[in-house]
Design a protein around this motif. Structure first.
Motif, PDB file in Angstrom:
ATOM      1  N   ALA A 171      -8.100  -0.242   3.460  1.00  0.00           N
ATOM      2  CA  ALA A 171      -9.272   0.397   2.861  1.00  0.00           C
ATOM      3  C   ALA A 171      -9.165   0.444   1.345  1.00  0.00           C
ATOM      4  O   ALA A 171      -8.071   0.532   0.781  1.00  0.00           O
ATOM      5  CB  ALA A 171      -9.428   1.805   3.410  1.00  0.00           C
ATOM      6  N   LEU A 172     -10.312   0.378   0.699  1.00  0.00           N
ATOM      7  CA  LEU A 172     -10.365   0.478  -0.761  1.00  0.00           C
ATOM      8  C   LEU A 172     -10.290   1.957  -1.137  1.00  0.00           C
ATOM      9  O   LEU A 172     -11.302   2.653  -1.188  1.00  0.00           O
ATOM     10  CB  LEU A 172     -11.658  -0.163  -1.280  1.00  0.00           C
ATOM     11  CG  LEU A 172     -11.690  -1.690  -1.231  1.00  0.00           C
ATOM     12  CD1 LEU A 172     -13.119  -2.206  -1.185  1.00  0.00           C
ATOM     13  CD2 LEU A 172     -10.954  -2.270  -2.427  1.00  0.00           C
ATOM     14  N   ILE A 173      -9.076   2.422  -1.380  1.00  0.00           N
ATOM     15  CA  ILE A 173      -8.840   3.819  -1.719  1.00  0.00           C
ATOM     16  C   ILE A 173      -7.944   3.867  -2.953  1.00  0.00           C
ATOM     17  O   ILE A 173      -6.914   3.189  -3.009  1.00  0.00           O
ATOM     18  CB  ILE A 173      -8.164   4.563  -0.560  1.00  0.00           C
ATOM     19  CG1 ILE A 173      -9.076   4.546   0.678  1.00  0.00           C
ATOM     20  CG2 ILE A 173      -7.819   6.001  -0.949  1.00  0.00           C
ATOM     21  CD1 ILE A 173      -8.456   5.180   1.893  1.00  0.00           C
ATOM     22  N   PRO A 174      -8.288   4.655  -3.958  1.00  0.00           N
ATOM     23  CA  PRO A 174      -7.476   4.716  -5.177  1.00  0.00           C
ATOM     24  C   PRO A 174      -6.197   5.515  -4.981  1.00  0.00           C
ATOM     25  O   PRO A 174      -6.128   6.406  -4.135  1.00  0.00           O
ATOM     26  CB  PRO A 174      -8.402   5.408  -6.181  1.00  0.00           C
ATOM     27  CG  PRO A 174      -9.261   6.291  -5.317  1.00  0.00           C
ATOM     28  CD  PRO A 174      -9.476   5.514  -4.038  1.00  0.00           C
ATOM     29  N   ASP A 175      -5.172   5.210  -5.783  1.00  0.00           N
ATOM     30  CA  ASP A 175      -3.929   5.965  -5.752  1.00  0.00           C
ATOM     31  C   ASP A 175      -4.075   7.244  -6.576  1.00  0.00           C
ATOM     32  O   ASP A 175      -4.634   7.233  -7.672  1.00  0.00           O
ATOM     33  CB  ASP A 175      -2.776   5.133  -6.338  1.00  0.00           C
ATOM     34  CG  ASP A 175      -2.402   3.972  -5.430  1.00  0.00           C
ATOM     35  OD1 ASP A 175      -2.611   4.097  -4.212  1.00  0.00           O
ATOM     36  OD2 ASP A 175      -1.911   2.951  -5.938  1.00  0.00           O
ATOM     37  N   ARG A 176      -3.566   8.335  -6.050  1.00  0.00           N
ATOM     38  CA  ARG A 176      -3.419   9.596  -6.772  1.00  0.00           C
ATOM     39  C   ARG A 176      -4.744  10.173  -7.286  1.00  0.00           C
ATOM     40  O   ARG A 176      -4.810  10.721  -8.374  1.00  0.00           O
ATOM     41  CB  ARG A 176      -2.448   9.435  -7.944  1.00  0.00           C
ATOM     42  CG  ARG A 176      -1.087   8.888  -7.503  1.00  0.00           C
ATOM     43  CD  ARG A 176      -0.173   8.654  -8.666  1.00  0.00           C
ATOM     44  NE  ARG A 176       0.979   7.849  -8.272  1.00  0.00           N
ATOM     45  CZ  ARG A 176       1.924   7.436  -9.112  1.00  0.00           C
ATOM     46  NH1 ARG A 176       1.855   7.759 -10.391  1.00  0.00           N
ATOM     47  NH2 ARG A 176       2.923   6.697  -8.678  1.00  0.00           N
ATOM     48  N   ALA A 186     -18.871  -1.808  -4.049  1.00  0.00           N
ATOM     49  CA  ALA A 186     -20.004  -2.585  -4.552  1.00  0.00           C
ATOM     50  C   ALA A 186     -19.537  -3.891  -5.167  1.00  0.00           C
ATOM     51  O   ALA A 186     -20.158  -4.950  -4.977  1.00  0.00           O
ATOM     52  CB  ALA A 186     -20.786  -1.760  -5.576  1.00  0.00           C
ATOM     53  N   ALA A 187     -18.425  -3.849  -5.905  1.00  0.00           N
ATOM     54  CA  ALA A 187     -17.913  -5.062  -6.551  1.00  0.00           C
ATOM     55  C   ALA A 187     -17.431  -6.082  -5.530  1.00  0.00           C
ATOM     56  O   ALA A 187     -17.708  -7.280  -5.646  1.00  0.00           O
ATOM     57  CB  ALA A 187     -16.782  -4.698  -7.513  1.00  0.00           C
ATOM     58  N   VAL A 188     -16.695  -5.616  -4.512  1.00  0.00           N
ATOM     59  CA  VAL A 188     -16.244  -6.536  -3.455  1.00  0.00           C
ATOM     60  C   VAL A 188     -17.447  -7.124  -2.726  1.00  0.00           C
ATOM     61  O   VAL A 188     -17.478  -8.315  -2.402  1.00  0.00           O
ATOM     62  CB  VAL A 188     -15.303  -5.807  -2.474  1.00  0.00           C
ATOM     63  CG1 VAL A 188     -15.046  -6.662  -1.231  1.00  0.00           C
ATOM     64  CG2 VAL A 188     -13.983  -5.473  -3.154  1.00  0.00           C
ATOM     65  N   GLY A 190     -18.829 -10.037  -4.336  1.00  0.00           N
ATOM     66  CA  GLY A 190     -17.988 -11.228  -4.353  1.00  0.00           C
ATOM     67  C   GLY A 190     -16.772 -11.144  -5.245  1.00  0.00           C
ATOM     68  O   GLY A 190     -16.041 -12.129  -5.383  1.00  0.00           O
ATOM     69  N   ALA A 191     -16.489  -9.984  -5.850  1.00  0.00           N
ATOM     70  CA  ALA A 191     -15.315  -9.846  -6.704  1.00  0.00           C
ATOM     71  C   ALA A 191     -14.048  -9.798  -5.860  1.00  0.00           C
ATOM     72  O   ALA A 191     -14.078  -9.392  -4.700  1.00  0.00           O
ATOM     73  CB  ALA A 191     -15.427  -8.575  -7.544  1.00  0.00           C
ATOM     74  N   SER A 192     -12.931 -10.214  -6.456  1.00  0.00           N
ATOM     75  CA  SER A 192     -11.648 -10.084  -5.769  1.00  0.00           C
ATOM     76  C   SER A 192     -11.247  -8.614  -5.744  1.00  0.00           C
ATOM     77  O   SER A 192     -11.822  -7.785  -6.456  1.00  0.00           O
ATOM     78  CB  SER A 192     -10.574 -10.887  -6.501  1.00  0.00           C
ATOM     79  OG  SER A 192     -10.295 -10.305  -7.770  1.00  0.00           O
ATOM     80  N   ARG A 193     -10.265  -8.291  -4.942  1.00  0.00           N
ATOM     81  CA  ARG A 193      -9.831  -6.889  -4.858  1.00  0.00           C
ATOM     82  C   ARG A 193      -9.320  -6.390  -6.207  1.00  0.00           C
ATOM     83  O   ARG A 193      -9.647  -5.275  -6.624  1.00  0.00           O
ATOM     84  CB  ARG A 193      -8.738  -6.735  -3.792  1.00  0.00           C
ATOM     85  CG  ARG A 193      -8.449  -5.269  -3.460  1.00  0.00           C
ATOM     86  CD  ARG A 193      -7.323  -5.142  -2.458  1.00  0.00           C
ATOM     87  NE  ARG A 193      -7.199  -3.777  -1.975  1.00  0.00           N
ATOM     88  CZ  ARG A 193      -7.728  -3.298  -0.865  1.00  0.00           C
ATOM     89  NH1 ARG A 193      -8.447  -4.087  -0.088  1.00  0.00           N
ATOM     90  NH2 ARG A 193      -7.554  -2.037  -0.493  1.00  0.00           N
ATOM     91  N   ALA A 194      -8.519  -7.224  -6.889  1.00  0.00           N
ATOM     92  CA  ALA A 194      -7.985  -6.818  -8.194  1.00  0.00           C
ATOM     93  C   ALA A 194      -9.110  -6.571  -9.190  1.00  0.00           C
ATOM     94  O   ALA A 194      -9.090  -5.591  -9.945  1.00  0.00           O
ATOM     95  CB  ALA A 194      -7.029  -7.878  -8.716  1.00  0.00           C
TER      96      ALA A 194
END
Length: 209
Positions: free
Chosen positions: A93-98, A115-117, A120-124
């Motif tokens: 899952a796309l979850i931020p650290d801390r 939204a970015a993914v 078509g954006a990469s995960r980074a």
């Protein structure tokens, strides 16, 4: 990159060639206005995949209807959802650290990253954009302390085995303390003996007497 009327003209040409729409006056202007207002952040790179998806859905349904602008918008949204689902299935899952203690910031981070993914954006790329969106920097990655205090080779192996034998609930002592101190002291004293000093022979002392 935003979407221009020329980009929309390309979409209509594609769908018309596939015999999935009927050309009308003012079609480019209407489609451009509708899509740019109902599909947030629409990128030109998303249009061709949406064309293919819309035509596939139309053909699968027996070509019983024509592709209108809302059906095309739905194809864009569907493609976005599929990209996000594929990314999270593959890498979590796309979850931020801390950020767990700041629910509002975490929600904004996730919304921007998803939204970015979807576009078509990469995960980074998506994560970097999400941090910029909430006005923060990602937490620095720091190496953890070596709990064996730098022991190497056989000494490290012995320390690992000693800790494995420590009863549950009892804190393991640090290297060089507790159980290991006498052994380590004897080892240290032996290593400090002068190289030219021979061990004393008890028998030779009795003979001299």
């Amino acid at each position: 990159m935003g979407v221009t009327q020329q980009d929309i003209a390309g979409v209509l040409a594609y769908l018309l060639a596939a015999q999935a729409i009927t050309a009308t006056d003012g079609q480019v202007v209407v489609w451009h206005d509708y899509l740019t207002h109902t599909v947030p952040g629409l990128h030109a790179a998303e249009l061709r995949p949406a064309c293919r998806d819309a035509v596939r859905a139309w053909a699968t349904d027996g070509r019983a209807w024509r592709i209108d602008v809302e059906r095309f918008a739905a194809a864009v949204r569907r493609a976005r959802s599929e990209r996000v689902r594929a990314e999270e299935s593959a890498r979590g899952a796309l979850i931020p650290d801390r950020l767990g203690a700041d629910a509002k910031a975490e929600l904004a981070w996730r919304k921007a990253a998803i939204a970015a993914v979807g576009r078509g954006a990469s995960r980074a790329e998506a994560e970097a954009l999400a941090w910029r969106t909430i006005g923060r920097r990602p937490p620095a990655v720091t190496a953890g302390r070596d709990v064996l205090d730098g022991l190497t080779g056989p000494d490290r192996a012995r320390e690992v085995l000693r800790r494995l034998k420590t009863p549950a609930g009892e804190a393991a002592t640090a290297p060089g303390t507790g159980q290991n101190r006498p052994t380590l002291r004897r080892h240290r004293e032996g290593s400090e003996r002068p190289a030219n000093r021979l061990p004393r022979n008890p028998g030779s002392e009795r003979s001299a007497a």
